[in-house]
Design an enzyme around this catalytic site. Structure first.
Site, PDB file in Angstrom:
ATOM      1  N   SER A  21      32.100  37.614  48.154  1.00  0.00           N
ATOM      2  CA  SER A  21      33.098  39.596  47.383  1.00  0.00           C
ATOM      3  C   SER A  21      31.583  39.838  46.726  1.00  0.00           C
ATOM      4  O   SER A  21      31.009  39.291  46.177  1.00  0.00           O
ATOM      5  CB  SER A  21      34.402  38.827  46.084  1.00  0.00           C
ATOM      6  N   LYS A  45      35.498  42.748  47.416  1.00  0.00           N
ATOM      7  CA  LYS A  45      34.943  43.369  46.078  1.00  0.00           C
ATOM      8  C   LYS A  45      35.606  43.180  44.873  1.00  0.00           C
ATOM      9  O   LYS A  45      37.035  43.159  44.880  1.00  0.00           O
ATOM     10  CB  LYS A  45      34.651  44.854  45.872  1.00  0.00           C
ATOM     11  N   ASN A  69      21.341  40.970  40.791  1.00  0.00           N
ATOM     12  CA  ASN A  69      22.612  42.435  40.704  1.00  0.00           C
ATOM     13  C   ASN A  69      23.516  41.582  38.960  1.00  0.00           C
ATOM     14  O   ASN A  69      23.077  40.794  38.518  1.00  0.00           O
ATOM     15  CB  ASN A  69      22.893  42.054  41.122  1.00  0.00           C
ATOM     16  N   LEU A  73      30.745  44.565  38.233  1.00  0.00           N
ATOM     17  CA  LEU A  73      32.517  45.073  38.818  1.00  0.00           C
ATOM     18  C   LEU A  73      33.167  46.149  38.935  1.00  0.00           C
ATOM     19  O   LEU A  73      34.062  46.552  38.130  1.00  0.00           O
ATOM     20  CB  LEU A  73      33.269  43.680  37.608  1.00  0.00           C
ATOM     21  N   ASN A 100      39.769  38.980  45.715  1.00  0.00           N
ATOM     22  CA  ASN A 100      39.084  38.450  44.717  1.00  0.00           C
ATOM     23  C   ASN A 100      38.597  39.262  42.945  1.00  0.00           C
ATOM     24  O   ASN A 100      39.451  40.464  43.329  1.00  0.00           O
ATOM     25  CB  ASN A 100      37.102  38.768  45.011  1.00  0.00           C
ATOM     26  N   CYS A 131      31.596  35.851  36.387  1.00  0.00           N
ATOM     27  CA  CYS A 131      30.969  36.999  36.854  1.00  0.00           C
ATOM     28  C   CYS A 131      29.961  37.376  35.434  1.00  0.00           C
ATOM     29  O   CYS A 131      30.409  37.024  34.683  1.00  0.00           O
ATOM     30  CB  CYS A 131      31.395  38.503  37.003  1.00  0.00           C
ATOM     31  N   LYS A 166      35.891  30.653  41.623  1.00  0.00           N
ATOM     32  CA  LYS A 166      35.163  30.525  41.959  1.00  0.00           C
ATOM     33  C   LYS A 166      34.520  30.910  40.712  1.00  0.00           C
ATOM     34  O   LYS A 166      34.460  31.569  39.854  1.00  0.00           O
ATOM     35  CB  LYS A 166      34.380  32.213  42.637  1.00  0.00           C
ATOM     36  N   ILE A 192      28.310  28.613  44.472  1.00  0.00           N
ATOM     37  CA  ILE A 192      27.548  28.688  43.126  1.00  0.00           C
ATOM     38  C   ILE A 192      28.429  30.486  43.587  1.00  0.00           C
ATOM     39  O   ILE A 192      27.992  31.625  44.230  1.00  0.00           O
ATOM     40  CB  ILE A 192      27.056  28.449  42.697  1.00  0.00           C
ATOM     41  N   THR A 194      26.536  33.514  41.162  1.00  0.00           N
ATOM     42  CA  THR A 194      24.578  34.136  40.953  1.00  0.00           C
ATOM     43  C   THR A 194      24.427  33.109  39.476  1.00  0.00           C
ATOM     44  O   THR A 194      25.356  32.867  38.907  1.00  0.00           O
ATOM     45  CB  THR A 194      24.856  35.248  40.219  1.00  0.00           C
TER      46      THR A 194
END
Lengths: 303, 244
Positions: A21, A45, A69, A73, A100, A131, A166, A192, A194
């Site tokens: 994603s 996305k 990054n 979202l 996602n 996120c 996730k 994982i 990020t």
């Protein structure tokens, strides 16, 4: 003849390769380049209940063997995803897609997941509790076992399709969070997301990323991801999707030997839009080289 | 969009820190002036987005300023050196609104994409007026090349060492049918405030992928969020939400 098929939570994938994603949009940019039906599936996305513009620019910083990054979202919101993006996707992708989903409250997660669960194109719900780029949501749900389990339990009540959670690597004990999600009813774990990181611009002496910090991904994080896949797949009974720095067919095999049932490819899509196509094409040759006839047989094979 | 292997034909310095590289390869995806390419450089993770200066069948010309490691390596390219290049990126300029006397305004390394634009506009029968702004004499490049195409050209330098002393806005003619511009953000905003006709702006942002996948370069416009790499880099004046 090498057999690339794997089974992810009851649905067979023709191969284990899944664009991650946030690196593959809603698929159609890549469909201009190759037939994306060759993919196992892909994770679209990250979608939220409301439309989001995301974070201020710059959102990208280059690193050795990866990028940071801080997109935040950006997405058109679940209603537009259903009314505009999914119909567009249908024209170029005939397989079940992974939805996602992110959110800022338990209710929002449950609502958005419930809506996308009803879409026939959606095969799996990937709940993003990791996120690092949004405040008051995102990663805070994925860094505490109770909070993560709370999201999973609420989402499970609203959906019929398999729920894959996730997880964030920015924790001290990934196994306890994975176990809490499993106990709350998760059908799979993806890891994982990020790693929190930052860069400073020497000319301006300010952080490169407008939001100061962002999520680091790319080949540099592969060993960390592999280690966490190993730890989590050793502890849970549900399938684990490996993600983090995967860039080659050999990386896919290594992730699967560590315990991954399927493998997400992220960053690599951004520097080589053909990355997933090349990985899938190279898998049979790499399997042959290492004496592997069926990928399903090697899951956790290094243990 | 297409990923292809390009071979360096020539590479030379044309102004202070500014290099011009000619490459051979498959240019079939490059459709409009103002599009860009994304160049892979050994040892660096992300590709470098560079605007197309000139393009003909099988040949691509890029002009860039050395600002860091990536462009530093590109400046060292020798004939025969190969690069992986993603071509056909971005929308490019829309030539249909130019009219008979379009104004092209370029600042520094914002000048190169206007070259192919000028060429195409002249082919269509327009007579472009080009204003090129630089800091100083040693930064100036391509003024003669634009004249050779048949453009009227005004050069400005901030220190007055060549042409008109001042900024591009000090050399803008009063009579033009439409405008096209590319350059640093402060210049673009000055042009935005000074121009009276409609026109098109080519923007620059720090990019991840360059083809619309990562959302790294999204800006807010009058028509909602737009990706500079995919929906741009060229935007109509009316789309921009700048407060001058």
């Amino acid at each position: 003849m090498e057999d690339l098929r794997v089974n992810l939570c009851g649905t067979e994938l023709s191969n284990p390769v899944i664009p991650a994603s946030g690196t593959f949009g809603f698929g159609y940019e890549f469909a201009e380049l190759y037939d994306i039906n060759i993919l196992g599936t892909f994770s679209f996305k990250g979608t939220t209940r409301e439309p989001r513009y995301g974070n201020p620019l710059p959102r990208i910083a280059e690193c050795e063997a990866g990028i940071i990054n801080s997109i935040g979202l950006q997405n058109p919101g679940v209603d537009k995803v259903i009314s505009e993006e999914l119909p567009k996707l249908k024209k170029c992708f005939g397989k079940p897609v992974m939805a996602n989903i992110s959110g800022f409250s338990v209710e929002e997660f449950a609502y958005t997941c419930g809506k996308l669960d009803k879409e026939p194109q959606v095969g799996w719900i990937e709940v993003n509790v990791s996120c690092p780029n949004v405040h008051g949501g995102g990663m805070i749900f994925g860094t505490d076992p109770k909070a993560a389990a709370g999201i999973v339990a609420a989402v499970k009540k609203e959906v019929k399709k398999p729920v894959i959670v996730k997880l964030s690597p920015n924790v001290t004990d990934i196994v306890s969070i994975a176990l809490a999600c499993e106990a709350a009813g998760a059908d799979g774990i993806c890891l994982i997301n990020t790693m929190l990181g930052m860069r400073i611009n020497l000319k301006t002496k300010r952080p490169v990323i407008a939001n100061t910090m962002g999520g680091f991904s790319g080949p540099a994080v592969f060993p960390v991801a592999l280690r966490m896949v190993w730890q989590v797949s050793s502890a849970v009974k549900i399938p684990v999707v490996g993600c983090g720095g995967v860039s080659s067919a050999e990386d896919v095999i290594e992730m699967m030997l560590a315990g991954a049932t399927a493998v997400e490819v992220g960053c690599a899509n951004l520097v080589n839009p053909y990355a997933c196509k090349e990985i899938i094409e190279n898998l049979p040759g790499a399997m042959k080289k290492y004496g592997i006839t069926g990928l399903s047989d090697i899951i956790g094979g290094a243990k | 969009m297409k990923d292809g292997l390009f071979t360096t034909l020539s590479n030379r310095q044309i102004a202070q820190d500014v290099f011009m590289t000619e490459l051979s390869g498959d240019t079939s995806e490059i459709r409009n002036p103002g599009q860009f390419v994304n160049i892979a450089i050994d040892g660096l993770y992300l590709r470098r987005p560079i605007s197309v200066c000139d393009c003909s069948e099988g040949k691509l010309t890029v002009i860039f300023k050395v600002v860091g490691k990536g462009t530093g390596k590109m400046a060292e390219a020798a004939p025969g050196d190969k690069f992986k290049v993603l071509t056909g990126l971005g929308n490019g300029y829309d030539l249909s609104k130019a009219g008979t006397r379009p104004l092209l305004i370029g600042g520094g390394v914002g000048v190169p994409p206007l070259y192919l634009l000028a060429k195409k506009l002249i082919e269509k029968g327009s007579k472009p007026f080009t204003v090129m702004g630089f800091n100083s004499l040693q930064d100036v490049f391509f003024a003669e090349e634009f004249k050779k195409l048949g453009c009227d050209v005004a050069v400005t330098t901030v220190d007055g060492s060549l042409g008109i002393k001042g900024f591009v806005t000090d050399a803008m003619p009063s009579d033009y049918t439409y405008f096209y511009t590319c350059g640093p953000l402060p210049m673009l905003k000055a042009v935005y405030g000074r121009t009276e006709t409609s026109g098109q702006f080519s923007l620059e942002e720090r990019m991840g992928c360059g083809f619309g996948a990562c959302m790294g370069c999204s800006i807010m416009t009058a028509n909602g969020p737009k990706r500079v790499c995919k929906d741009g880099p060229v935007f109509e004046k009316e789309e921009l939400l700048w407060k001058i």
